[in-house]
Design a protein around this motif. Structure first.
Motif, PDB file in Angstrom:
ATOM      1  N   MET A 157       0.822  -1.210   0.000  1.00 52.60           N
ATOM      2  CA  MET A 157       0.000   0.000   0.000  1.00 52.60           C
ATOM      3  C   MET A 157       0.855   1.259   0.000  1.00 52.60           C
ATOM      4  SD  MET A 157      -3.285   0.567   2.485  1.00 52.60           S
ATOM      5  CE  MET A 157      -2.829   2.059   3.331  1.00 52.60           C
ATOM      6  N   GLY A 158       0.537   2.209  -0.883  1.00 55.47           N
ATOM      7  CA  GLY A 158       1.314   3.446  -0.944  1.00 55.47           C
ATOM      8  C   GLY A 158       0.771   4.506   0.004  1.00 55.47           C
ATOM      9  N   ARG A 159       1.600   5.461   0.337  1.00 50.76           N
ATOM     10  CA  ARG A 159       1.168   6.516   1.272  1.00 50.76           C
ATOM     11  C   ARG A 159       0.294   7.571   0.593  1.00 50.76           C
ATOM     12  NH1 ARG A 159       6.966   7.881   3.652  1.00 50.76           N
ATOM     13  NH2 ARG A 159       5.930   9.312   5.088  1.00 50.76           N
ATOM     14  N   LEU A 160       0.228   7.504  -0.745  1.00 54.76           N
ATOM     15  CA  LEU A 160      -0.629   8.469  -1.462  1.00 54.76           C
ATOM     16  C   LEU A 160      -1.625   7.763  -2.383  1.00 54.76           C
ATOM     17  CD1 LEU A 160       2.025  11.205  -2.453  1.00 54.76           C
ATOM     18  CD2 LEU A 160       0.455  11.241  -0.512  1.00 54.76           C
ATOM     19  N   ASP A 161      -1.989   6.529  -2.014  1.00 55.84           N
ATOM     20  CA  ASP A 161      -2.928   5.777  -2.844  1.00 55.84           C
ATOM     21  C   ASP A 161      -4.204   6.577  -3.094  1.00 55.84           C
ATOM     22  OD1 ASP A 161      -1.403   3.563  -3.269  1.00 55.84           O
ATOM     23  OD2 ASP A 161      -2.270   2.374  -1.649  1.00 55.84           O
ATOM     24  N   ASN A 162      -4.661   6.561  -4.345  1.00 57.45           N
ATOM     25  CA  ASN A 162      -5.915   7.220  -4.757  1.00 57.45           C
ATOM     26  C   ASN A 162      -5.896   8.739  -4.637  1.00 57.45           C
ATOM     27  OD1 ASN A 162      -7.070   4.650  -5.181  1.00 57.45           O
ATOM     28  ND2 ASN A 162      -7.488   4.504  -2.981  1.00 57.45           N
ATOM     29  N   LYS A 163      -4.722   9.324  -4.380  1.00 58.28           N
ATOM     30  CA  LYS A 163      -4.690  10.781  -4.254  1.00 58.28           C
ATOM     31  C   LYS A 163      -4.286  11.419  -5.586  1.00 58.28           C
ATOM     32  CE  LYS A 163      -3.846  11.131   0.694  1.00 58.28           C
ATOM     33  NZ  LYS A 163      -5.085  11.504   1.360  1.00 58.28           N
ATOM     34  N   VAL A 164      -4.817  12.612  -5.816  1.00 56.87           N
ATOM     35  CA  VAL A 164      -4.459  13.403  -6.997  1.00 56.87           C
ATOM     36  C   VAL A 164      -3.580  14.554  -6.527  1.00 56.87           C
ATOM     37  CG1 VAL A 164      -5.352  14.858  -8.858  1.00 56.87           C
ATOM     38  CG2 VAL A 164      -6.602  12.785  -8.175  1.00 56.87           C
ATOM     39  N   ALA A 165      -2.379  14.642  -7.086  1.00 52.96           N
ATOM     40  CA  ALA A 165      -1.414  15.645  -6.621  1.00 52.96           C
ATOM     41  C   ALA A 165      -0.940  16.520  -7.771  1.00 52.96           C
ATOM     42  CB  ALA A 165      -0.213  14.946  -5.980  1.00 52.96           C
ATOM     43  N   ILE A 166      -0.795  17.805  -7.485  1.00 57.32           N
ATOM     44  CA  ILE A 166      -0.197  18.742  -8.445  1.00 57.32           C
ATOM     45  C   ILE A 166       1.183  19.112  -7.930  1.00 57.32           C
ATOM     46  CG2 ILE A 166      -0.315  21.084  -9.401  1.00 57.32           C
ATOM     47  CD1 ILE A 166      -3.404  20.943  -8.966  1.00 57.32           C
ATOM     48  N   ASP A 209       8.242  11.727  -9.063  1.00 55.83           N
ATOM     49  CA  ASP A 209       8.580  10.296  -9.097  1.00 55.83           C
ATOM     50  C   ASP A 209       8.213   9.603  -7.778  1.00 55.83           C
ATOM     51  OD1 ASP A 209       9.507  10.698 -11.616  1.00 55.83           O
ATOM     52  OD2 ASP A 209      11.639  10.656 -11.099  1.00 55.83           O
ATOM     53  N   LEU A 210       8.539  10.264  -6.669  1.00 52.53           N
ATOM     54  CA  LEU A 210       8.255   9.652  -5.362  1.00 52.53           C
ATOM     55  C   LEU A 210       6.742   9.537  -5.131  1.00 52.53           C
ATOM     56  CD1 LEU A 210       9.511   8.536  -2.753  1.00 52.53           C
ATOM     57  CD2 LEU A 210       9.483  10.846  -1.820  1.00 52.53           C
ATOM     58  N   PHE A 211       6.016  10.578  -5.494  1.00 53.24           N
ATOM     59  CA  PHE A 211       4.550  10.547  -5.324  1.00 53.24           C
ATOM     60  C   PHE A 211       3.943   9.399  -6.136  1.00 53.24           C
ATOM     61  CE2 PHE A 211       3.226  15.147  -3.967  1.00 53.24           C
ATOM     62  CZ  PHE A 211       4.038  15.061  -2.854  1.00 53.24           C
ATOM     63  N   VAL A 212       4.424   9.235  -7.383  1.00 56.49           N
ATOM     64  CA  VAL A 212       3.887   8.160  -8.220  1.00 56.49           C
ATOM     65  C   VAL A 212       4.190   6.807  -7.578  1.00 56.49           C
ATOM     66  CG1 VAL A 212       4.172   6.953 -10.424  1.00 56.49           C
ATOM     67  CG2 VAL A 212       3.883   9.434 -10.398  1.00 56.49           C
ATOM     68  N   SER A 213       5.411   6.665  -7.061  1.00 52.07           N
ATOM     69  CA  SER A 213       5.784   5.377  -6.450  1.00 52.07           C
ATOM     70  C   SER A 213       4.975   5.115  -5.182  1.00 52.07           C
ATOM     71  CB  SER A 213       7.290   5.322  -6.156  1.00 52.07           C
ATOM     72  OG  SER A 213       7.583   6.124  -5.035  1.00 52.07           O
ATOM     73  N   GLU A 214       4.368   6.162  -4.610  1.00 52.50           N
ATOM     74  CA  GLU A 214       3.526   6.000  -3.417  1.00 52.50           C
ATOM     75  C   GLU A 214       2.042   5.951  -3.767  1.00 52.50           C
ATOM     76  OE1 GLU A 214       4.295   5.411  -0.294  1.00 52.50           O
ATOM     77  OE2 GLU A 214       6.473   5.548  -0.484  1.00 52.50           O
ATOM     78  N   GLY A 215       1.751   5.803  -5.064  1.00 51.49           N
ATOM     79  CA  GLY A 215       0.370   5.535  -5.472  1.00 51.49           C
ATOM     80  C   GLY A 215      -0.440   6.704  -5.996  1.00 51.49           C
ATOM     81  N   ALA A 216       0.147   7.898  -6.050  1.00 49.02           N
ATOM     82  CA  ALA A 216      -0.624   9.069  -6.490  1.00 49.02           C
ATOM     83  C   ALA A 216      -0.714   9.160  -8.016  1.00 49.02           C
ATOM     84  CB  ALA A 216       0.020  10.349  -5.953  1.00 49.02           C
ATOM     85  N   THR A 217      -1.756   9.851  -8.470  1.00 50.70           N
ATOM     86  CA  THR A 217      -1.807  10.328  -9.849  1.00 50.70           C
ATOM     87  C   THR A 217      -1.262  11.750  -9.784  1.00 50.70           C
ATOM     88  OG1 THR A 217      -3.731   9.006 -10.375  1.00 50.70           O
ATOM     89  CG2 THR A 217      -3.369  10.973 -11.725  1.00 50.70           C
ATOM     90  N   VAL A 218      -0.262  12.051 -10.620  1.00 51.34           N
ATOM     91  CA  VAL A 218       0.426  13.332 -10.456  1.00 51.34           C
ATOM     92  C   VAL A 218       0.320  14.208 -11.706  1.00 51.34           C
ATOM     93  CG1 VAL A 218       2.603  14.446  -9.849  1.00 51.34           C
ATOM     94  CG2 VAL A 218       2.074  12.209  -8.902  1.00 51.34           C
ATOM     95  N   ILE A 219      -0.027  15.454 -11.485  1.00 45.17           N
ATOM     96  CA  ILE A 219      -0.002  16.438 -12.557  1.00 45.17           C
ATOM     97  C   ILE A 219       1.270  17.254 -12.373  1.00 45.17           C
ATOM     98  CG2 ILE A 219      -1.140  18.460 -13.580  1.00 45.17           C
ATOM     99  CD1 ILE A 219      -3.215  16.102 -11.548  1.00 45.17           C
ATOM    100  N   ALA A 220       2.192  17.093 -13.316  1.00 47.80           N
ATOM    101  CA  ALA A 220       3.417  17.890 -13.294  1.00 47.80           C
ATOM    102  C   ALA A 220       3.138  19.146 -14.098  1.00 47.80           C
ATOM    103  CB  ALA A 220       4.568  17.100 -13.912  1.00 47.80           C
TER     104      ALA A 220
END
Ligand SMILES: NC(=O)c1ccc[n+]([C@@H]2O[C@H](COP(=O)([O-])OP(=O)(O)OC[C@H]3O[C@@H](n4cnc5c(N)ncnc54)[C@H](O)[C@@H]3O)[C@@H](O)[C@H]2O)c1
Length: 244
Positions: free
Chosen positions: A1-10, A24-35
């Motif tokens: 389980m990631g620490r940001l599972d199901n989260k959307v991050a900018i 990269d770290l956010f993605v590896s922790e389960g987030a969908t990331v908008i760069a």
């Protein structure tokens, strides 16, 4: 389980240096990331990674921020995390700084982060949850640079706390991170001054320069629910330089 599972991050400035590492770290922790970045070529590269969506944004543009926040909310349904990381620096000393230099620095580093909060915090407030992390600098805390860069990062320091008090009751947390000298494209020019670099390392209790990863790990803490009772906090990550 990631620490940001199901989260959307900018992550603003997500196409280079510290921002790229955070993405990269956010993605590896389960987030969908908008760069979000102004550099389209670098964004195109970032978008090739899984779960990373590159979107062009000039953080100094108020209307662009408004359109961007709306588009992200419509496309991804929610915004859980905002990292205000985009920034520029300058080596100019105080005698060479013009009003145009000052205004540009303040527009990108200062207003850029302020506008991020202005347009994203209300969306988070509606969700009754969200975490905003602002990247300031150790120069906002000690007398390290009498220039417009330090001033812009001092502004970020001040409004981080103000935003934490403004939005806390709506479930939105706002924290700030203060990096020391980190090896990224922003500081690459320093490598030609070997003696200066050596002096900086010698003057740092932990005897090395920082790496983007050192900052990304702290940002992850603030972004995730691990810090659910933390808001208005300041974390200096500079190998102990400013503790002296
Ligand atoms: N590297 C350091 O030593 C250090 C130290 C303290 C604080 N910081 C801060 O960390 C953050 C990241 O710095 P970095 O070292 O990774 O730098 P970097 O130059 O590698 O990355 C900065 C990113 O911000 C983007 N950017 C610049 N202007 C923009 C704008 N108007 N709109 C959108 N994006 C824009 C750039 O295109 C780039 O991708 C900055 O806010 C910087 O001030 C860096």
């Amino acid at each position: 389980m990631g620490r940001l599972d199901n989260k959307v991050a900018i992550v603003t400035g997500g196409a280079s240096g510290i921002g790229e590492k955070i993405v990269d770290l956010f993605v590896s922790e389960g987030a969908t990331v908008i760069a979000a970045d102004i550099n389209e070529a670098a964004l195109e590269k970032a978008s090739q990674k899984q779960k990373v969506h590159g979107m062009k944004l000039n953080v100094a543009d108020d209307q662009a921020w408004a359109d961007f926040a709306k588009e992200v909310k419509e496309k991804f349904g929610r915004i859980d995390v905002l990292v205000n990381n985009a920034g520029i620096s300058s080596e100019k000393g105080y005698q060479d700084i013009t009003l145009d230099d000052w205004n540009k620095m303040m527009a990108i580093n200062g207003f850029g982060a302020f506008a991020g909060i202005k347009h994203v915090a209300p969306i988070m407030a509606e969700q009754k949850a969200g975490s905003i992390v602002n990247i300031s600098s150790y120069t906002a805390q000690i007398g390290q640079g009498f220039n417009h860069y330090s001033a812009s990062k001092g502004a970020v320091r001040a409004f981080s706390k103000a935003a934490a008090t403004q939005f806390g009751r709506s479930g939105v947390r706002v924290n700030a991170v203060f990096p020391g000298i980190i090896e990224t494209p922003m500081t690459a020019a320093l490598t030609q001054y070997k003696e200066l670099l050596n002096q900086l390392v010698q003057a740092t209790p932990l005897q090395r320069l920082g790496q983007p990863d050192d900052i990304a790990k702290a940002v992850l803490f603030f972004a995730s629910d691990d810090s659910s009772y933390v808001t208005g906090a300041e974390l200096v990550i500079d190998g102990g330089f400013s503790a002296q």
